[in-house]
Design a protein around this motif. Structure first.
Motif, PDB file in Angstrom:
ATOM      1  N   LYS B 510       0.829  -1.201   0.000  1.00 46.32           N
ATOM      2  CA  LYS B 510       0.000   0.000   0.000  1.00 46.32           C
ATOM      3  C   LYS B 510       0.863   1.249   0.000  1.00 46.32           C
ATOM      4  CE  LYS B 510      -4.413  -0.050   1.857  1.00 46.32           C
ATOM      5  NZ  LYS B 510      -5.335   0.013   2.984  1.00 46.32           N
ATOM      6  N   GLY B 512       3.603   1.575  -1.327  1.00 46.82           N
ATOM      7  CA  GLY B 512       4.124   1.755  -2.675  1.00 46.82           C
ATOM      8  C   GLY B 512       3.153   2.449  -3.611  1.00 46.82           C
ATOM      9  N   ARG B 513       1.923   2.556  -3.194  1.00 45.40           N
ATOM     10  CA  ARG B 513       0.919   3.197  -4.053  1.00 45.40           C
ATOM     11  C   ARG B 513       0.779   4.685  -3.761  1.00 45.40           C
ATOM     12  NH1 ARG B 513      -3.734  -1.482  -4.732  1.00 45.40           N
ATOM     13  NH2 ARG B 513      -2.266  -3.114  -5.312  1.00 45.40           N
ATOM     14  N   TYR B 514       1.580   5.158  -2.805  1.00 45.97           N
ATOM     15  CA  TYR B 514       1.526   6.583  -2.472  1.00 45.97           C
ATOM     16  C   TYR B 514       2.905   7.194  -2.666  1.00 45.97           C
ATOM     17  CZ  TYR B 514      -2.899   5.657  -0.117  1.00 45.97           C
ATOM     18  OH  TYR B 514      -4.178   5.291   0.174  1.00 45.97           O
TER      19      TYR B 514
END
Lengths: 330, 859
Positions: B510, B512-514
């Protein structure tokens, strides 16, 4: 004493990032299966072949995990290499993603071949598709020729073996150590240390099953690997990403029987985990490659754009609401 | 208002849950019939008590004396083994039933009853007056009733169990297990004096050193042979005195262990090593009656040497040997071999008949209705009936024989008597038969009610939670399933480590998605990745669980060989907390001097820890001589006072933090207060933790720091993190679901005398230190928004729901598996742990503590 001012209350260590985090967008496209009958049939056959191979090696694995897993590396490398060469487009021969901007998930989901055509016709994807880190998009003629000739859409055989070998080398060198570390934290035995080589071999098996096709199709594109690290690749008809996810989840679930007090030989490290990896990989492939479910969709971890002002600057709830409302109204 | 309704529901749910646990326990844990008063010889009949072979007894208890320590070929009990060969010592293996800890065992060997798990709880609240045996019938009480004097030296458990029983006594506290010699010398020094006296009729000695060696270094520790030889020397000393002194001519020496130990040197559960104790009757008089037996014995299965008898059998045997009535609540049978001392068979029959009459009375009290109905009923088939009927039937046979022969001996009546006794003993000690299913069902019903109270707000939160909602429900469902598998109850840490590891990986994905900030392209996956790696360190710090307890871990492989590494980490931990608090204190008043207060408090806490370690685990300090001067400095002050100084300092710090931070003013100030509060709490919890686990607090702090540096977490994510970290960290600090690992070493910090409440609280805190730490730590991850608009309440709801699921799963498992082989060894201890989790952690810490702390931000 008067109440202290806010500056007095600043925490001693920097607590949170100055501004709120920004939600990124995934940039990868689903990996297409090469548009030949051979590719389609071989991809089915490959799943079966690998599972059967591990099935027949099960007793050897229980008898001597280290030797068995070491010897199996050869076959699994070969099988996965052949699968890549026969069924998948190598990195650079397809539009693997966009460097920026949002991908229209629905068009990506329908059929990857459209992606090829999109690249050929110079649609909106190819316009922003090439980045410095990525190989140039294959010329349209190669794609067109591939779809008509029996050679398949992936270019000449030589043009496929070289990237397969190259990605095999990458697979054997890059992921095994991080995967070993991940396995160790998840519960792979640290003591006795004589089991560490087994864990490394297990990690290599996971790398071969789960990451070789990604290296083959995405190369070392940093934006693609950023998506991999965020588990954000779309599921694809070739079963690559589902295989990766399945292998990881399967290995995780495969650890469950080890703790039971059945005192069986096969409960030892890392037999059940390896079988979990293979079964999970196979199930993932069956669901996307054979049953064609969920293609184009990404794993939803319910990541949301953070409400701006949720960080430390905002002092009261009032302004936050107005800010988020303005955000919505945009 | 929905939030307020939700909170009321959670509070009510916890109330119901505690009630349901109590009601369920009433039905689940065996109800023991209890007969008050002392047994007397039957009135009216002029039976002259037979002449008793012995007139006084020396009861020598060696704590954790496993059978092989005396009988095996690695034993150093050379003199005792010689006595066995000569016939002067009669060896047995005494079977101790679970829980194998001292107090219930002492109860068993003095009253002859089989202590229940309720005694186990009382063992930890030792001062509780209801747990004394003052008003219970025991061989000590019988000897006193006969006018004998009692003396006692050794473990003060005896003094607490038998207040005012002993004319001369010197109790020893089993406080620091690092003490191998003083505890025993304190007993040994009294022996010559007492052997010269002739006024006592029973001398009890309880040696603790061997148990301490076991806890510290295991059954094969380097000090073990020396200690065994020391104990053997005491046997020799007493035996020589018995041979030479006139007044000791009819003295009996009983050498026994109260329980054994497992291969790790711990005890509490029921592995073969823990339940097999040595039990030897020694007297020069026995030499003429018995032939010698082989000793030592080379190999045996499950520590079973010679005849195996129950520990409770000691009581009627002593009654026969010393000539007093069998204590009322006894479930033991006179040991057959010792019955051979009476050469007249009529005497043997009479003794056994009295034993049987007494057991008949206690079984009548156990199954009153059956006995009333069955005594008139004729026709008896001992195979198809329920327990009570079998006992009644066998007893009727005994009575018929007795009446037919007018109490005379015959071989068939003797056989009937023996079959009644053995059947009654098994049935009355075996507790599988008398569950009160109705109470258990009511308990489960109340648990379901508590769960339904939590569900409305929980499902509401789930709908908003998305992926986290699914994850929470899966964790709860999977956990409930594992409660039915005995291996997963024993190895519960595996589940939590497995789940927490996976969830940290998901947080990494997660992250890595920001991007960490709107401008930067760097993703937020680094912090979860590092927290994940630290978790790898934390879970391997100490190998926990039951099957693989004692296997190599970081502590045994890396830290123990290099104590300096441990001390560097410990000092770092204290330094980190101290600097954090000092920096904060300076901002409180703006004066730099204020920074001194936390430094002083942390230093005093550190000094206490050094002093405590010097007493509890000196080997850690010996290898690190830099602290030598410190150790000699702190050794001048009593530990109790040092601990009180620390607690006072911490209370002062906390008061300052509350006063200056004013957490009730706004959510922003609450958030700022939470960090200061966490550091004060950390120092308190570290004080209550063992030295080897202190570095874990450093790792926890780093994990928390990393999590705070990352993106902002949703309440769903925080609910999962709170749950997983609380449970996983409990096991990381050496916790298990076995009674053997309850850590009492820090339970008396700052407490002098017996203060049940204080000791109880400190025991809970020192065993649940890590879960308490994480409960409050996770609150720091809330954003101001969630703190001010009540969004945090989902955390409380999720935890409350989980506590309901936890308790329900264990209750249902205990009900369904009540005939399971492991019900008393695996599921009952788990039930007790569940009660502690629900009452201590969930009700007091999570619901009341967190609820009140965070509620202040609601305005």
């Amino acid at each position: 004493m008067s109440s202290p001012s806010i500056t007095h209350l600043l925490p001693p260590t920097p607590v949170q990032p100055a501004a709120s985090a920004r939600l990124l967008t995934p940039t990868t496209q689903p990996i297409p299966l090469l548009p030949s009958h051979l590719a389609k049939r071989y991809s089915y056959f490959h799943t079966l072949l690998v599972v059967i191979y591990y099935y027949f090696r099960a007793s050897a694995l229980v008898a001597d995990p280290y030797t068995a897993m070491f010897l199996d590396l050869g076959f699994v490398s070969l099988a996965q290499g052949v699968f890549c060469a026969v069924c998948l487009p190598s990195a650079g021969s397809w539009v693997s993603g966009t460097a920026g901007g949002k991908i229209n998930e629905s068009t990506g989901a329908v059929a990857p071949l459209k992606t090829f055509k999109g690249a050929k016709t110079g649609g909106n994807l190819s316009g922003s598709g090439s980045s410095s880190l990525r190989k140039k998009i294959a010329p349209p003629s190669a794609v067109k020729g591939g779809s008509t000739k029996g050679e398949g859409a992936g270019g000449s055989w030589k043009g496929r073996v070289t990237p397969a070998l190259f990605s095999l080398i990458l697979t054997l060198t890059l992921p095994p150590l991080p995967l070993t570390l991940i396995a160790l934290v998840l519960g792979a035995p640290l003591y006795p240390t004589s089991l560490l080589p087994c864990t490394l071999l297990l990690a290599t098996h996971v790398a071969l099953l789960g990451f070789l096709p990604i290296f083959y199709t995405h190369g070392v594109s940093s934006s693609a690997w950023r998506d991999v690290a965020a588990a954000w690749l779309p599921f694809d008809e070739s079963g690559v990403w589902a295989g990766t996810v399945g292998a990881l989840v399967g290995g995780w679930i495969g650890a469950v029987p080890m703790a039971l007090d059945w005192d069986r030989e096969w409960q030892k490290w890392p037999c059940t985990v390896l079988w979990g990896v293979v079964l999970g990989w196979a199930v993932g492939r069956l669901v996307t490659n054979v049953a064609r479910l969920g293609i184009g969709r990404r794993i939803n971890l319910s990541e949301k754009e953070e409400e701006p002002g949720a960080g430390t600057e905002v002092l009261a709830a009032g302004p936050v609401k107005t800010l988020s409302e303005t955000k919505k109204s945009k | 208002m929905p939030i307020r309704y939700g909170k009321a529901a959670i509070g009510l749910a916890h109330l119901l849950l505690v009630l349901s646990l109590v009601i369920f326990a009433k039905g689940f844990f065996p109800h023991k019939a209890f007969l008050p008063g002392l047994a007397t010889w039957p009135q009216g009949l002029d039976i002259v008590p037979r002449s008793a072979p012995f007139d006084r007894v020396i009861f020598m208890v060696v704590d954790a004396l496993r059978s092989d320590f005396v009988y095996g070929n690695a034993s150093s009990f050379a003199f005792t083994q010689g006595l066995i060969r000569s016939g002067a010592a009669l060896p047995f293996t005494g079977h101790a039933s679970a829980p194998t800890i001292t107090m219930p065992r002492v109860k068993a060997i003095t009253t002859g009853s089989v202590p229940s798990f309720v005694d186990l709880v009382l063992n930890f609240a030792e001062s509780d007056t209801t747990s004394t045996l003052k008003d219970q019938d025991s061989w000590l009480a019988q000897l006193r009733a006969k006018g004998g004097k009692l003396v006692m030296y050794g473990d003060d458990t005896w003094l607490r169990l038998f207040p005012d029983f002993f004319d001369r006594a010197d109790g020893t506290t089993s406080f620091f297990v690092s003490d191998f010699t003083e505890v025993d010398n304190n007993v040994t020094r009294h022996i010559p004096f007492e052997l010269a006296q002739d006024d006592w009729s029973a001398m009890t000695m309880h040696f603790l050193g061997l148990d301490h060696i076991g806890h510290k270094t295991g059954p094969r520790g380097p000090n073990m042979p020396g200690k065994q030889a020391e104990m053997d020397g005491i046997v020799r000393q007493i035996y020589t005195a018995m041979e030479n002194s006139h007044h000791l001519q009819s003295c009996l020496l009983v050498l026994l262990g109260d329980h054994g130990m497992n291969e790790g040197g711990n005890h509490g559960a029921s592995s073969p090593g823990e339940v097999s104790t040595a039990l030897t009757f020694i007297s020069p008089k026995l030499k003429s009656a018995f032939e010698g037996q082989t000793s030592p014995i080379d190999s045996t299965v499950d520590y079973k040497y010679y005849d195996v008898v129950q520990q409770s059998d000691i009581v009627p045997t002593l009654a026969a040997l010393l000539g007093f009535p069998v204590p009322q609540n006894n479930l033991g049978i006179i040991i057959p071999r010792l019955l051979e001392l009476w050469t007249v068979q009529q005497d043997q029959y009479d003794l056994l008949f009295e034993n049987a009459e007494q057991i008949y009375r206690i079984s009548q009290a156990t199954f009153p209705s059956n006995f009333a109905a069955q005594m008139v009923d004729q026709g008896c088939s001992a195979t198809t009936q329920d327990d009570a009927e079998i006992i009644v039937c066998l007893w009727r046979q005994v009575l018929e024989d007795y009446e037919a022969g007018h109490g005379a001996y015959s071989s068939s009546s003797m056989a009937h008597l023996r079959s009644f006794l053995s059947k009654a003993q098994t049935l009355l000690s075996g507790t599988a038969s008398n569950y009160d299913l109705r109470s258990m069902q009511v308990g489960i019903g109340l648990g379901v009610l508590a769960l339904t109270l939590c569900l409305p707000s929980f499902t509401q939160g789930l709908r908003a939670g998305g992926f986290e909602g699914v994850a929470l429900v899966s964790i709860m469902a999977l956990y409930a399933i594992t409660m039915f598998a005995s291996s997963y109850v024993e190895e519960e840490h595996q589940f939590w480590y497995w789940a927490l590891g996976a969830y940290l990986i998901i947080l990494y994905f997660k992250g890595g998605r920001y991007a960490i900030s709107p401008e930067s392209a760097v993703t937020g996956s680094t912090q979860p990745a590092l927290a994940y790696m630290l978790f790898g360190l934390v879970r391997r710090w100490r190998q926990t669980g039951q099957k693989y307890a004692g296997d190599p871990d970081i502590l045994s492989e890396v830290v123990t060989p290099n104590p300096s590494l441990l001390w560097v980490l410990v000092v770092l931990t204290y330094a980190l907390l101290s600097t954090n608090l000092s920096r904060r204190a300076v901002t409180w008043t703006g004066a730099r001097q204020m920074g001194l207060l936390p430094a002083l408090v942390s230093t005093s806490a550190f000094l206490f820890k050094i002093a405590f370690t010097a007493a509890d685990a000196p080997e850690l300090l010996q290898a690190f001589p830099i602290f030598g001067p410190l150790v000699s400095f702190v050794s001048r002050y009593p530990l109790v006072n040092l601990a009180r100084v620390v607690f006072l300092g911490l209370a002062h710090l906390l008061a300052c933090a509350v006063y200056y931070e004013k957490p009730w003013k706004s959510a922003r100030q609450l958030q700022s207060f939470l960090t200061a509060f966490q550091d004060v709490l950390s120092i308190f919890l570290i004080t209550q933790s063992r030295t080897v686990y202190i570095p874990l607090y450093l790792f926890f702090n780093l994990q928390l720091y990393l999590l705070r540096r990352g993106r902002r977490y949703s309440v769903g994510e925080l609910g999962i993190l709170a749950l997983l970290f609380q449970y996983a960290s409990f096991f990381a600090m050496g916790g298990t679901n076995s009674i053997a690992t309850i850590d009492l070493s820090n339970a008396y910090n700052g407490v002098s005398g017996y203060n049940v409440v204080a000791v109880g609280i400190l025991t809970f805190v020192s065993n649940w230190a890590a879960p308490i730490w994480w409960a409050f730590a996770v609150c720091q991850l809330f954003s101001v928004v969630d703190l001010s608009n009540g969004g945090y309440s989902f955390l409380l709801t999720a935890l409350a729901t989980f506590s309901c699921v936890h308790a329900l799963a264990v209750m249902v498992a205990c009900t369904f598996l009540r005939e399971h082989l492991f019900i008393w060894t695996v599921f009952s201890p788990k039930y007790l742990y569940t009660a502690a989790w629900v009452v201590g952690q969930h009700t007091i810490i999570n619901t009341m503590g967190l609820g009140m702390l965070l509620w202040q931000g609601d305005r």
